[in-house]
Design a protein around this motif. Structure first.
Motif, PDB file in Angstrom:
ATOM      1  N   ALA A 163       0.621  -1.209   0.080  1.00 16.44           N
ATOM      2  CA  ALA A 163      -0.076  -0.205   0.025  1.00 16.44           C
ATOM      3  C   ALA A 163       0.913   1.386  -0.083  1.00 16.44           C
ATOM      4  CB  ALA A 163      -0.902   0.052   1.416  1.00 16.44           C
ATOM      5  N   VAL A 164       0.359   2.163  -0.776  1.00 10.57           N
ATOM      6  CA  VAL A 164       1.258   3.426  -0.878  1.00 10.57           C
ATOM      7  C   VAL A 164       0.433   4.570  -0.370  1.00 10.57           C
ATOM      8  CG1 VAL A 164       2.576   5.047  -2.437  1.00 10.57           C
ATOM      9  CG2 VAL A 164       2.565   2.471  -3.051  1.00 10.57           C
ATOM     10  N   LEU A 165       1.146   5.167   0.586  1.00 11.02           N
ATOM     11  CA  LEU A 165       0.386   6.675   1.346  1.00 11.02           C
ATOM     12  C   LEU A 165       0.641   7.704   0.686  1.00 11.02           C
ATOM     13  CD1 LEU A 165       0.387   5.461   4.787  1.00 11.02           C
ATOM     14  CD2 LEU A 165      -1.504   5.271   3.423  1.00 11.02           C
ATOM     15  N   PRO A 166      -0.056   8.706   0.586  1.00 15.07           N
ATOM     16  CA  PRO A 166       0.447  10.229   0.125  1.00 15.07           C
ATOM     17  C   PRO A 166       1.502  10.520   0.738  1.00 15.07           C
ATOM     18  CG  PRO A 166      -1.836  10.090   0.360  1.00 15.07           C
ATOM     19  CD  PRO A 166      -1.477   8.779   1.130  1.00 15.07           C
ATOM     20  N   LYS A 167       2.402  11.298   0.185  1.00 16.34           N
ATOM     21  CA  LYS A 167       3.367  12.283   0.817  1.00 16.34           C
ATOM     22  C   LYS A 167       3.071  12.798   2.063  1.00 16.34           C
ATOM     23  CE  LYS A 167       6.305  16.138  -0.373  1.00 16.34           C
ATOM     24  NZ  LYS A 167       6.674  17.442  -1.082  1.00 16.34           N
ATOM     25  N   GLY A 168       4.135  12.651   2.756  1.00 17.09           N
ATOM     26  CA  GLY A 168       3.941  13.117   4.177  1.00 17.09           C
ATOM     27  C   GLY A 168       2.923  12.411   5.146  1.00 17.09           C
ATOM     28  N   SER A 169       2.146  11.420   4.816  1.00 17.78           N
ATOM     29  CA  SER A 169       1.482  10.789   5.725  1.00 17.78           C
ATOM     30  C   SER A 169       2.361   9.749   6.649  1.00 17.78           C
ATOM     31  CB  SER A 169       0.646   9.844   4.930  1.00 17.78           C
ATOM     32  OG  SER A 169      -0.365   8.963   5.597  1.00 17.78           O
ATOM     33  N   ALA A 170       1.605   9.610   7.739  1.00 15.15           N
ATOM     34  CA  ALA A 170       2.329   9.131   8.974  1.00 15.15           C
ATOM     35  C   ALA A 170       1.635   7.955   9.014  1.00 15.15           C
ATOM     36  CB  ALA A 170       2.389   9.409  10.199  1.00 15.15           C
ATOM     37  N   LEU A 226       4.517   1.888   1.983  1.00 12.71           N
ATOM     38  CA  LEU A 226       5.494   2.806   1.737  1.00 12.71           C
ATOM     39  C   LEU A 226       4.859   4.226   1.171  1.00 12.71           C
ATOM     40  CD1 LEU A 226       6.144  -0.136   0.092  1.00 12.71           C
ATOM     41  CD2 LEU A 226       8.164   0.992   0.356  1.00 12.71           C
ATOM     42  N   ARG A 227       5.399   5.157   0.869  1.00  9.97           N
ATOM     43  CA  ARG A 227       4.814   6.457   0.611  1.00  9.97           C
ATOM     44  C   ARG A 227       5.452   6.871  -0.720  1.00  9.97           C
ATOM     45  NH1 ARG A 227       5.749   9.989   5.916  1.00  9.97           N
ATOM     46  NH2 ARG A 227       7.439  10.847   4.781  1.00  9.97           N
ATOM     47  N   SER A 228       4.661   7.740  -1.422  1.00 11.31           N
ATOM     48  CA  SER A 228       4.895   8.375  -2.745  1.00 11.31           C
ATOM     49  C   SER A 228       5.988   9.235  -2.745  1.00 11.31           C
ATOM     50  CB  SER A 228       3.780   9.128  -3.116  1.00 11.31           C
ATOM     51  OG  SER A 228       3.262  10.317  -2.157  1.00 11.31           O
TER      52      SER A 228
END
Length: 352
Positions: free
Chosen positions: A228-235, A290-292
């Protein structure tokens, strides 16, 4: 197709179709008169679901007539000769039996060299560092087709890539492989793009290449995977109900750029260790998060399924597939991307 004599059970074989198609590809590469169509077809069939002691192996094999030129283009070093034999299926099988267990990961590749006696075969050292091009990437980039080399790699069970120089390639789908299925390389490219969507150049391209190579190695495990990829800055996300979310996310962009700007031993170790860590995370149950902007956030993460899915036991696919469907429903809201790989090699990627 061939049939037996009258009165015997009929036998159907499509092997000659594969051999003919392989011979056509070899003509394009420049090896068409070397009588290797049938042995290469044997290599393709065997690698399509290669196992030793029940465990799947994913060696990368290269066929050519100039070992020195092959190593130069592929970035290979320190060839180790193992054996030789006539240009037959039996020699191919023996070469794989003796070399495939040595050619795991990106440490060693397998070579088959055309010699007057038939095939000489062995292994050669490659650079496993995730910021260095793989031998197949070097082949894709090479513009000179004068060197006659064919790379053979299993992309998924019953799906093989044949690679020639300068962008020449074929995908071979064998028994049970679905033509409409997403190729693993396509899905992993999409995921690598998603993981660097909010990274600026030159870090964007360097980090994307890092993720693409590590993801491909991770996909060569028998275990299925969810990402799963979360948006930039998401914790994190309220959709996660259990799992390991890192208190301090791992900044892959910083690690990659540190090596790019100062390629010392410590910087290289930082990148390599993070690559191994990510592969380990993706081998656990649950979802790797992970994150974008290139960060690694967590692993072994689980979500709560809607009651509508829980009540549908006849639904096609297992728990991992159903979880992927839930993740896809959150793409565009909590997530930017969801990725799925089943234990049998089927892959899918859903992006915003």
């Amino acid at each position: 197709m061939s049939t037996s004599a009258p009165g015997d059970s009929p036998v159907l074989s499509f092997r000659h179709l594969l051999s003919d198609a392989v011979s056509t590809f070899l003509n394009e590469v420049g090896l068409g008169s070397a009588q290797v169509g049938d042995p290469l077809a044997e290599l393709i069939v065997t690698l399509s679901r290669y196992r030793e002691e029940g465990e799947p192996l994913f060696p990368v094999a290269f066929l050519g007539d100039d070992l020195e030129g092959m190593l130069r283009v592929l970035g290979g070093r320190e060839p180790v000769a193992i054996g030789e034999g006539p240009r037959t299926r039996e020699t191919i099988q023996r070469a794989l039996k003796q070399c495939a267990p040595l050619g795991q990961g990106r440490w060693w590749g397998l070579y088959l060299l055309l010699v007057p006696e038939g095939f000489a075969y062995g292994i050669f050292r490659t650079d496993p560092f995730p910021l260095v091009e793989t031998p197949l990437e070097r082949m894709r980039r090479a513009g000179d087709r004068s060197l006659r080399v064919v790379g053979v790699l299993q992309l998924a069970e019953s799906v093989i890539e044949l690679r020639g120089m300068g962008g020449l390639y074929r995908h071979v789908f064998l028994s049970g492989a679905r033509l409409e299925a997403t190729l693993p390389t396509v899905a992993m490219d999409e995921l690598a793009l998603a993981l660097t969507a909010d990274v600026v150049e030159p870090a964007k391209g360097l980090t994307r290449d890092f993720y693409r190579r590590v993801l491909f190695e991770a996909m060569q495990a028998a275990h299925g995977t969810l990402v799963a990829v979360l948006p930039k800055g998401s914790a994190g996300s309220p959709m996660f109900v259990d799992g390991v979310v890192l208190g301090e996310p791992i900044d892959m962009v910083a690690r990659v750029m540190r090596y790019h700007e100062s390629p010392d031993v410590e910087a290289a170790a930082s990148v390599s260790s993070a690559a191994q860590l990510l592969r380990g995370m993706m081998a656990t149950d649950g979802i790797t998060v992970l994150r974008s902007d290139g960060f690694i956030l967590g692993y072994n993460v689980f979500i709560r399924h809607p009651e509508t899915l829980i009540r549908e036991p006849a639904r096609v696919g297992g728990a991992r597939r159903r979880t992927y469907e839930v993740l896809c429903a959150w793409v565009g809201r909590e997530l930017t991307t969801a990725f799925f790989r089943s234990q049998d090699g089927a892959v899918a990627c859903c992006r915003d």
